[in-house]
Design an enzyme around this catalytic site. Structure first.
Site, PDB file in Angstrom:
ATOM      1  N   GLU A 146       0.881  -1.207  -0.153  1.00  0.00           N
ATOM      2  CA  GLU A 146      -0.026  -0.115  -0.053  1.00  0.00           C
ATOM      3  C   GLU A 146       0.968   1.275  -0.029  1.00  0.00           C
ATOM      4  O   GLU A 146       1.729   1.593   0.780  1.00  0.00           O
ATOM      5  CB  GLU A 146      -0.930  -0.056   1.250  1.00  0.00           C
TER       6      GLU A 146
ATOM      7  N   LYS B 108      -9.187   2.301  -2.571  1.00  0.00           N
ATOM      8  CA  LYS B 108      -9.667   1.859  -1.034  1.00  0.00           C
ATOM      9  C   LYS B 108     -10.824   2.412  -0.760  1.00  0.00           C
ATOM     10  O   LYS B 108     -11.080   3.613  -0.902  1.00  0.00           O
ATOM     11  CB  LYS B 108      -8.404   2.336  -0.211  1.00  0.00           C
TER      12      LYS B 108
ATOM     13  N   CYS C  23      -5.558  -2.956   2.085  1.00  0.00           N
ATOM     14  CA  CYS C  23      -5.251  -3.078   3.515  1.00  0.00           C
ATOM     15  C   CYS C  23      -6.578  -3.164   4.250  1.00  0.00           C
ATOM     16  O   CYS C  23      -7.308  -4.341   4.516  1.00  0.00           O
ATOM     17  CB  CYS C  23      -4.698  -1.876   4.132  1.00  0.00           C
TER      18      CYS C  23
END
Length: 560
Positions: A41, A112, A148
Site C-alpha cells: 500500500e 480503497k 489493507c
C-alpha cells in the site's frame, strides 16, 4: 500463473529510493519468472505520508514515479500502491489507490473503500473512499484487488454497509490480492493472519497479501506477507521485519504446490485478545520490533550514533542493550552521571553492563554542578525543606549534560522512560524525559523485566543485580519507586485496562482492583497529559501507544 509478493522497506517521500527499489523488485520478480508482482500500500510514496499529500508537487512526483516504473512493466504485471487524483472532484480530491501496470501501460486502477480513522490512522482526512468496485483483468485472470483495511470488514461490521469483497464477488473473481501497510503490535500480529484466512474461507478464493516492512518514526511495519490457497492453507509466509521477494505458482483450481511454512503456528494455537496484560506475549517479536525501530529510524534520518544516560537501572540497561544490537556497540555511548544519592552498586552495575556490551562509556559525577545550582537558587529557595524541586534538579542536570555531549559529537539522545512512568507522570520534563527517540515508551515496567530476561536468554548480558534490585530514581536517600507509585505488577494491569482496553473506572474496579487505587492511577494518567504532549516519538509495539495513536486533550477534566 506465478505471482510474487515484494515486501519492501520504503522511505516516506524519498521517490528516487522508492522508485529504484520497486524497479529492482520488478527485475527480481522477472528473474523468478513471475507473471505478476505485487507491492504494498502506497509504496510509491511510503506510508503514512500524512500531510505531504496536501502538496500538489508531492502527488505529481507520485505520478512521475509510476511513469518511470511502468517502463519496466513490459513482460510482467505490476501492482503498486499510490495516491491517485479524483477526476470527479466529488468529495476529497485524492484516492488511496492501486495501479495495475503491464505492457508499459496503466491497465487498471482501484481505490480503497474503508479508510481507517482510529488509533494511528487518519486516512479520511486525506482520501475519498471508493464509490465503484471492479475486478482487474490480467492474463485471463480476474483479480479482486483490495487495499489493507478493505479485508478487515467481512460484512458483519455495523459501521459499514457491506464489505468491498462482497461487491467484487459479484464479478466472479479468480483470486484476491491485498496491498497493505499494516503496522506491528503484539496483538495485531495474530489477528491479521486470522482475518486473512477468514476472507479465504468466506469467499473460497486464494489470497495474496503483501504487507510493507520498515519503521516510519514511531510506527513499525513487520512485513509477514502471506499467501493462502482457496482452501485456507497457508502456502507462503514472508519473514518478519525484513525485506523479501517470493511467491508461488497458482494452479487453475486455486491451489498451489507449496507446503505450509514450518515457522508459522496454526491459527488455532493463537490466544484471543488478552483481557489482562500478558508480559510474555510475543516478547521475541517485541524485541525484534524495538531493535528494528531504532535501526530504521537512524538509517532514514541519516543518524549514525546514539547516546544515553546509564543509571544502573533496568530501563537504561535494556535500552542500551537494544541500541547496541541495533546500531553496533561502538556507535552507542553511555554516560554514567552519579549524584550524591547514587548508590555505589548502581555505578558498578552500569559499568559492568557496558563492559559486557563493549560499548564506550564515561563517568561524569554531577555533585559539583548540582551543588552549584543549589547555591545559585538558595536566595530564591531560602531555607525551604528539600522537595521534588531538588530531586528534579538532578535529573535536569543530567539532561543538560547529555544534550551538551550529543550536540558536541552529533549523537542522538535515546530516551529510556517506560510506559508506566509516562502514564503516571513519574518523569522530569527537560530531564529524564529529554531525548530524540523513546525506545521503551510503549513498554510497561514489567514488560521491560521480561525483555531483560529475553536479552539474557543465551548468556548474561544485563547483570543479574540490575534485574533483581528494587527500582529507584535515586534522587533522595534510600528512594524507591514504590514510595511514589503502586507496585508495578498492579499498576501495569490497571494502566493496561485503562489505556489499551479503554475500560472506565467502574469496569476496572469490577475486576477486583482496589477502588481508591484505581481512582488514583486514572487521575495520575489524566493530569499528566501535558507532560506526554512534550515527549519525543515512541516506538510503537502495543495496540494503544502514547503519541499519534492516543489523542487526549491536555485541559480535559474527565476522571481527573
Amino acid at each position: 500463473m506465478k505471482i510474487v509478493l515484494a515486501q519492501q522497506n520504503y522511505h516516506i517521500g524519498n521517490f528516487e529510493s522508492n522508485t529504484q527499489k520497486i524497479i529492482d523488485g520488478i527485475n527480481e520478480a522477472k528473474r523468478q519468472k513471475a507473471d505478476l508482482v505485487v507491492f504494498s500500500e502506497l509504496c510509491i510514496c511510503g506510508y503514512p505520508p500524512r500531510d505531504f499529500v496536501e502538496f500538489n508537487d508531492f502527488i505529481n512526483k507520485c505520478y512521475e514515479a509510476i511513469d518511470r516504473i511502468k517502463e519496466h512493466a513490459d513482460t510482467i504485471g505490476v501492482l503498486v500502491g499510490s495516491p491517485a487524483r479524483n477526476p470527479t472532484i466529488e468529495g476529497k480530491d485524492l484516492f488511496n489507490a492501486a495501479f495495475l501496470l503491464y505492457d508499459k501501460q496503466v491497465k487498471g486502477e482501484v481505490h480503497k473503500t474503508l479508510l481507517p480513522t482510529y488509533d494511528i490512522f487518519d486516512e479520511y482526512r486525506y482520501f475519498e473512499p471508493a464509490y465503484e468496485w471492479k475486478v482487474l483483468e490480467f492474463k485471463g485472470k480476474r483479480l479482486a484487488v483490495t487495499i489493507c483495511e478493505d479485508i478487515w470488514n467481512l460484512g458483519d461490521n455495523p459501521l459499514y454497509r457491506s464489505a468491498p469483497m462482497d461487491k467484487l464477488m459479484e464479478q466472479n473473481p479468480d483470486l484476491m490480492i491485498n496491498l497493505s501497510a499494516s503496522p506491528f503490535d503484539y496483538i495485531h500480529e495474530e489477528e491479521r493472519q486470522s482475518i486473512i484466512k477468514a476472507n479465504v474461507l468466506k469467499y473460497k478464493l486464494p489470497m495474496f497479501y503483501c504487507n510493507a516492512t520498515g519503521s516510519q518514526t514511531e510506527i513499525v511495519f513487520d512485513g509477514a506477507s502471506l499467501i493462502f490457497d482457496k482452501n485456507g492453507k497457508l502456502c507462503k509466509a514472508l519473514p518478519l521485519f525484513d525485506e523479501a521477494i517470493d511467491g508461488v505458482i497458482l494452479n487453475e483450481d486455486g491451489t498451489t504446490n507449496c507446503e505450509t511454512p514450518s515457522d508459522i503456528k496454526p491459527i488455532s494455537q493463537y490466544k484471543p485478545n488478552p483481557t489482562e496484560l500478558d508480559y510474555e506475549r510475543n516478547i521475541s517479536f517485541i524485541h525484534r520490533a524495538l531493535v528494528f525501530g531504532i535501526r530504521d529510524y537512524f538509517t532514514k534520518m541519516n543518524f549514525k550514533q546514539a547516546i544515553l544516560g546509564s543509571s544502573g537501572g533496568i530501563d537504561s540497561a535494556v535500552t542500551l542493550a537494544l541500541a547496541c544490537e541495533a546500531l553496533g556497540k561502538d556507535n552507542v555511548r553511555a554516560i554514567l552521571m552519579p549524584s550524591p544519592y547514587s548508590t555505589s552498586h548502581s555505578v558498578d552495575d552500569a559499568v559492568n553492563l557496558s563492559k559486557k556490551l563493549q560499548n564506550p562509556y564515561d563517568i561524569i559525577r554531577i555533585d559539583q554542578v548540582y551543588e552549584s545550582l543549589l547555591g545559585t537558587l538558595k536566595p530564591v529557595f531560602n531555607d525551604l525543606p528539600f522537595s521534588i524541586a531538588e530531586e528534579n534538579l538532578q535529573s535536569r542536570t543530567r539532561g543538560n549534560l547529555l544534550m551538551a555531549i550529543a550536540n558536541k559529537f552529533n549523537y542522538i539522545l535515546l530516551n529510556t522512560s517506560n510506559k508506566s512512568e509516562l502514564a503516571t507522570g513519574y518523569g522530569t520534563l527537560y530531564g529524564d524525559m529529554a531525548g530524540g527517540l523513546g525506545v521503551l515508551g510503549d513498554c510497561y515496567k514489567m514488560q521491560i523485566y521480561t525483555l531483560a530476561k529475553y536479552i539474557n536468554r543465551n548468556e548474561e548480558i544485563i547483570p543479574d543485580n540490575i534485574i533483581t534490585k528494587p527500582p529507584s530514581a535515586e534522587l533522595r536517600p534510600d528512594q524507591k519507586d514504590i514510595d511514589s507509585l503502586p507496585d508495578y505488577p498492579v499498576l501495569d494491569q490497571v494502566l493496561y485496562q485503562y489505556i489499551e482496553r479503554r475500560q472506565g473506572p467502574n469496569e476496572i474496579k469490577a475486576k477486583g482492583f482496589d477502588a481508591q487505587l484505581v481512582d488514583r492511577i486514572i487521575k495520575l494518567v489524566n493530569t499528566n497529559e501535558y507532560k506526554r504532549n512534550q515527549f519525543c516519538p515512541i516506538i510503537r509495539i502495543s495496540p494503544k501507544a502514547f503519541g499519534v495513536g492516543r489523542r487526549m486533550p491536555i485541559v480535559g477534566k474527565y476522571l481527573s
